[in-house]
Scaffold this active site. Structure first.
Site, PDB file in Angstrom:
ATOM      1  N   ARG A  16      -2.104   8.600 -16.289  1.00 57.06           N
ATOM      2  CA  ARG A  16      -2.576   9.918 -15.829  1.00 57.06           C
ATOM      3  C   ARG A  16      -1.612  10.458 -14.763  1.00 57.06           C
ATOM      4  O   ARG A  16      -0.673   9.776 -14.372  1.00 57.06           O
ATOM      5  CB  ARG A  16      -4.006   9.828 -15.278  1.00 57.06           C
ATOM      6  CG  ARG A  16      -4.196   8.742 -14.254  1.00 57.06           C
ATOM      7  CD  ARG A  16      -5.672   8.349 -14.105  1.00 57.06           C
ATOM      8  NE  ARG A  16      -5.803   7.105 -13.376  1.00 57.06           N
ATOM      9  CZ  ARG A  16      -5.885   7.009 -12.063  1.00 57.06           C
ATOM     10  NH1 ARG A  16      -5.859   8.094 -11.325  1.00 57.06           N
ATOM     11  NH2 ARG A  16      -5.981   5.840 -11.478  1.00 57.06           N
ATOM     12  N   ASN A  91       6.691   4.648 -10.709  1.00 48.99           N
ATOM     13  CA  ASN A  91       5.772   5.722 -10.311  1.00 48.99           C
ATOM     14  C   ASN A  91       4.417   5.198  -9.838  1.00 48.99           C
ATOM     15  O   ASN A  91       3.737   5.875  -9.058  1.00 48.99           O
ATOM     16  CB  ASN A  91       5.596   6.663 -11.514  1.00 48.99           C
ATOM     17  CG  ASN A  91       4.412   7.586 -11.343  1.00 48.99           C
ATOM     18  OD1 ASN A  91       4.480   8.596 -10.632  1.00 48.99           O
ATOM     19  ND2 ASN A  91       3.273   7.246 -11.960  1.00 48.99           N
ATOM     20  N   SER A 143       7.447   9.983  -1.526  1.00 48.56           N
ATOM     21  CA  SER A 143       6.563  11.101  -1.157  1.00 48.56           C
ATOM     22  C   SER A 143       7.132  11.780   0.084  1.00 48.56           C
ATOM     23  O   SER A 143       7.833  11.133   0.881  1.00 48.56           O
ATOM     24  CB  SER A 143       5.169  10.549  -0.832  1.00 48.56           C
ATOM     25  OG  SER A 143       4.394  11.531  -0.181  1.00 48.56           O
ATOM     26  N   TYR A 156       0.365   4.159   3.644  1.00 47.09           N
ATOM     27  CA  TYR A 156       1.031   4.870   2.545  1.00 47.09           C
ATOM     28  C   TYR A 156       2.432   5.329   2.982  1.00 47.09           C
ATOM     29  O   TYR A 156       3.419   5.155   2.245  1.00 47.09           O
ATOM     30  CB  TYR A 156       0.159   6.055   2.148  1.00 47.09           C
ATOM     31  CG  TYR A 156       0.644   6.861   0.964  1.00 47.09           C
ATOM     32  CD1 TYR A 156       0.490   6.386  -0.333  1.00 47.09           C
ATOM     33  CD2 TYR A 156       1.227   8.116   1.142  1.00 47.09           C
ATOM     34  CE1 TYR A 156       0.907   7.139  -1.426  1.00 47.09           C
ATOM     35  CE2 TYR A 156       1.641   8.873   0.062  1.00 47.09           C
ATOM     36  CZ  TYR A 156       1.483   8.387  -1.221  1.00 47.09           C
ATOM     37  OH  TYR A 156       1.900   9.141  -2.297  1.00 47.09           O
ATOM     38  N   ILE A 189       1.096  17.484  -5.084  1.00 51.51           N
ATOM     39  CA  ILE A 189       0.994  17.651  -6.541  1.00 51.51           C
ATOM     40  C   ILE A 189      -0.475  17.479  -6.930  1.00 51.51           C
ATOM     41  O   ILE A 189      -1.127  16.518  -6.499  1.00 51.51           O
ATOM     42  CB  ILE A 189       1.843  16.588  -7.284  1.00 51.51           C
ATOM     43  CG1 ILE A 189       3.263  16.500  -6.711  1.00 51.51           C
ATOM     44  CG2 ILE A 189       1.860  16.870  -8.784  1.00 51.51           C
ATOM     45  CD1 ILE A 189       4.112  17.740  -6.821  1.00 51.51           C
TER      46      ILE A 189
HETATM   47  P1  NAP Z   1      -2.837   8.946  -9.862  1.00 55.82           P
HETATM   48  O1  NAP Z   1      -3.274  10.185 -10.541  1.00 55.82           O
HETATM   49  O2  NAP Z   1      -3.808   8.218  -8.998  1.00 55.82           O
HETATM   50  O3  NAP Z   1      -2.262   7.928 -10.987  1.00 55.82           O
HETATM   51  C1  NAP Z   1      -1.799   6.675 -10.606  1.00 55.82           C
HETATM   52  C2  NAP Z   1      -1.256   5.936 -11.803  1.00 55.82           C
HETATM   53  O4  NAP Z   1      -0.746   4.652 -11.362  1.00 55.82           O
HETATM   54  C3  NAP Z   1      -2.314   5.624 -12.852  1.00 55.82           C
HETATM   55  O5  NAP Z   1      -1.710   5.706 -14.125  1.00 55.82           O
HETATM   56  C4  NAP Z   1      -2.701   4.177 -12.536  1.00 55.82           C
HETATM   57  O6  NAP Z   1      -3.185   3.444 -13.658  1.00 55.82           O
HETATM   58  C5  NAP Z   1      -1.368   3.624 -12.103  1.00 55.82           C
HETATM   59  N1  NAP Z   1      -1.453   2.428 -11.283  1.00 55.82           N
HETATM   60  C6  NAP Z   1      -2.087   2.262 -10.097  1.00 55.82           C
HETATM   61  N2  NAP Z   1      -1.907   1.013  -9.652  1.00 55.82           N
HETATM   62  C7  NAP Z   1      -1.143   0.371 -10.561  1.00 55.82           C
HETATM   63  C8  NAP Z   1      -0.610  -0.934 -10.667  1.00 55.82           C
HETATM   64  N3  NAP Z   1      -0.842  -1.862  -9.733  1.00 55.82           N
HETATM   65  N4  NAP Z   1       0.147  -1.263 -11.752  1.00 55.82           N
HETATM   66  C9  NAP Z   1       0.376  -0.340 -12.724  1.00 55.82           C
HETATM   67  N5  NAP Z   1      -0.084   0.915 -12.670  1.00 55.82           N
HETATM   68  C10 NAP Z   1      -0.852   1.262 -11.609  1.00 55.82           C
HETATM   69  O7  NAP Z   1      -1.566   9.197  -8.943  1.00 55.82           O
HETATM   70  P2  NAP Z   1      -0.463  10.379  -8.984  1.00 55.82           P
HETATM   71  O8  NAP Z   1      -0.920  11.465  -8.096  1.00 55.82           O
HETATM   72  O9  NAP Z   1      -0.089  10.691 -10.373  1.00 55.82           O
HETATM   73  O10 NAP Z   1       0.744   9.649  -8.241  1.00 55.82           O
HETATM   74  C11 NAP Z   1       1.806   9.030  -8.924  1.00 55.82           C
HETATM   75  C12 NAP Z   1       2.870   8.613  -7.916  1.00 55.82           C
HETATM   76  O11 NAP Z   1       3.341   9.757  -7.218  1.00 55.82           O
HETATM   77  C13 NAP Z   1       2.354   7.654  -6.846  1.00 55.82           C
HETATM   78  O12 NAP Z   1       3.358   6.727  -6.519  1.00 55.82           O
HETATM   79  C14 NAP Z   1       2.090   8.564  -5.676  1.00 55.82           C
HETATM   80  O13 NAP Z   1       2.141   7.885  -4.448  1.00 55.82           O
HETATM   81  C15 NAP Z   1       3.206   9.563  -5.826  1.00 55.82           C
HETATM   82  N6  NAP Z   1       2.961  10.855  -5.162  1.00 55.82           N
HETATM   83  C16 NAP Z   1       1.893  11.632  -5.516  1.00 55.82           C
HETATM   84  C17 NAP Z   1       1.708  12.848  -4.863  1.00 55.82           C
HETATM   85  C18 NAP Z   1       0.574  13.763  -5.207  1.00 55.82           C
HETATM   86  O14 NAP Z   1       0.437  14.782  -4.507  1.00 55.82           O
HETATM   87  N7  NAP Z   1      -0.224  13.502  -6.215  1.00 55.82           N
HETATM   88  C19 NAP Z   1       2.594  13.251  -3.867  1.00 55.82           C
HETATM   89  C20 NAP Z   1       3.659  12.438  -3.543  1.00 55.82           C
HETATM   90  C21 NAP Z   1       3.839  11.239  -4.204  1.00 55.82           C
HETATM   91  P3  NAP Z   1      -4.775   3.458 -14.032  1.00 55.82           P
HETATM   92  O15 NAP Z   1      -5.070   4.833 -14.575  1.00 55.82           O
HETATM   93  O16 NAP Z   1      -4.918   2.426 -15.101  1.00 55.82           O
HETATM   94  O17 NAP Z   1      -5.496   3.149 -12.771  1.00 55.82           O
END
Ligand code: NAP
Length: 248
Positions: A16, A91, A143, A156, A189
């Site tokens: 996701r 990621n 991030s 974080y 995001i």
């Molecule tokens: P998200 O919607 O919570 O999705 C997280 C994804 O990581 C899911 O597919 C989850 O799998 C997987 N995951 C979590 N723990 C894992 C593990 N131990 N091994 C393998 N997969 C794992 O997060 P997101 O917002 O897309 O964020 C993705 C990345 O971007 C992260 O590193 C986050 O810190 C970074 N980021 C996000 C933002 C933002 O605003 N959203 C901003 C800056 C950086 P499951 O579905 O199976 O749990």
């Protein structure tokens, strides 16, 4: 010819959010996609099917990126299934936010393990095949919080700043082998990770963003396409902020 035709990418945490957006863009650019998830099996299988419909090879693997052995096993399996690994996108990530006063030791450890140790695990696992190929692109998702810190996210921020130091070191160590390592640092995001934030905080954030909007997984994925492809052949050790200008 498409930008990533014939290349194989591993994306961690793609069931996701941003990871899913990256997997989709990679497939559209012609790459074969191996991706992981932790527990969302149903979503992963739907994505696997959707990627295959774009005409590339695709496979979902349930694998905990924070577990060293599982990361090694995953890459071994991907090499058997796909024959090569050209691009790695780290990621997978989590948050366990709290003010430092209230942050529990296990919340600090878990965030470091999933966000930072996973990057070490996966990078170690792809080194040998990339060195053999004398080419590779590693992209680590950090991030803006890793660049400037954020109250309530000390764990974080530490994990995401750690990714930047790690990536610059890898870029220096492996540049001579033609393995590049860069960081993408997204801003705000809209995904499940940020959906819990209340509307007021969201509006405050938007005011601080010069482009006056939140980002999409596609915005982040587009930056990854550049860093994954030969268009960035002379770019390594960089941190590319995809944040609408929030930090400059
Ligand atoms: P998200 O919607 O919570 O999705 C997280 C994804 O990581 C899911 O597919 C989850 O799998 C997987 N995951 C979590 N723990 C894992 C593990 N131990 N091994 C393998 N997969 C794992 O997060 P997101 O917002 O897309 O964020 C993705 C990345 O971007 C992260 O590193 C986050 O810190 C970074 N980021 C996000 C933002 C933002 O605003 N959203 C901003 C800056 C950086 P499951 O579905 O199976 O749990």
């Amino acid at each position: 010819m498409k930008l990533l035709e014939g290349k194989t990418v591993i994306v961690t945490g793609a069931s996701r959010g941003i990871g899913k957006g990256i997997a989709e863009k990679m497939a559209e650019a012609g790459a074969h996609v191996a991706f992981t998830y932790r527990s969302s099996s149903d979503k992963a299988l739907v994505l696997e099917k959707a990627l295959k419909e774009k005409g590339v090879k695709a496979k979902a693997y349930q694998s905990d990126a924070a577990d060293f052995e599982q990361a090694q096993e995953l890459v071994k399996q991907v090499l058997e299934d796909f024959g090569q690994v050209d691009i790695l996108i780290n990621n997978a990530g989590i948050t366990k936010d709290n003010l430092l006063m209230r942050m529990r030791e296990e919340d600090f450890d878990e965030v470091i393990r999933v966000n930072l140790k996973s990057v070490f695990n996966m990078t170690k696992a792809v080194l040998r095949p990339m060195m053999k190929q004398r080419k590779g692109s590693i992209i680590n998702i950090s991030s803006v919080v890793g660049v400037r810190g954020n109250a309530g996210q000390a764990n974080y921020a530490a994990s995401k700043a750690g990714i930047i130091g790690f990536s610059k070191s890898v870029a220096q160590e492996l540049g001579s082998r033609n393995i590049r390592c860069n960081v993408v640092a997204p801003g705000f995001i809209e995904t499940e990770m940020t959906s819990a934030l209340d509307e007021k905080i969201l509006e405050e954030w938007k005011k601080q963003i010069p482009l006056r909007r939140t980002g999409t997984p596609e915005d982040v994925a587009n930056a990854c396409i550049f860093l994954a492809s030969d268009l960035s052949d002379y770019v390594t050790g960089q941190v590319l902020l995809v944040d609408g200008g929030m930090v400059m």
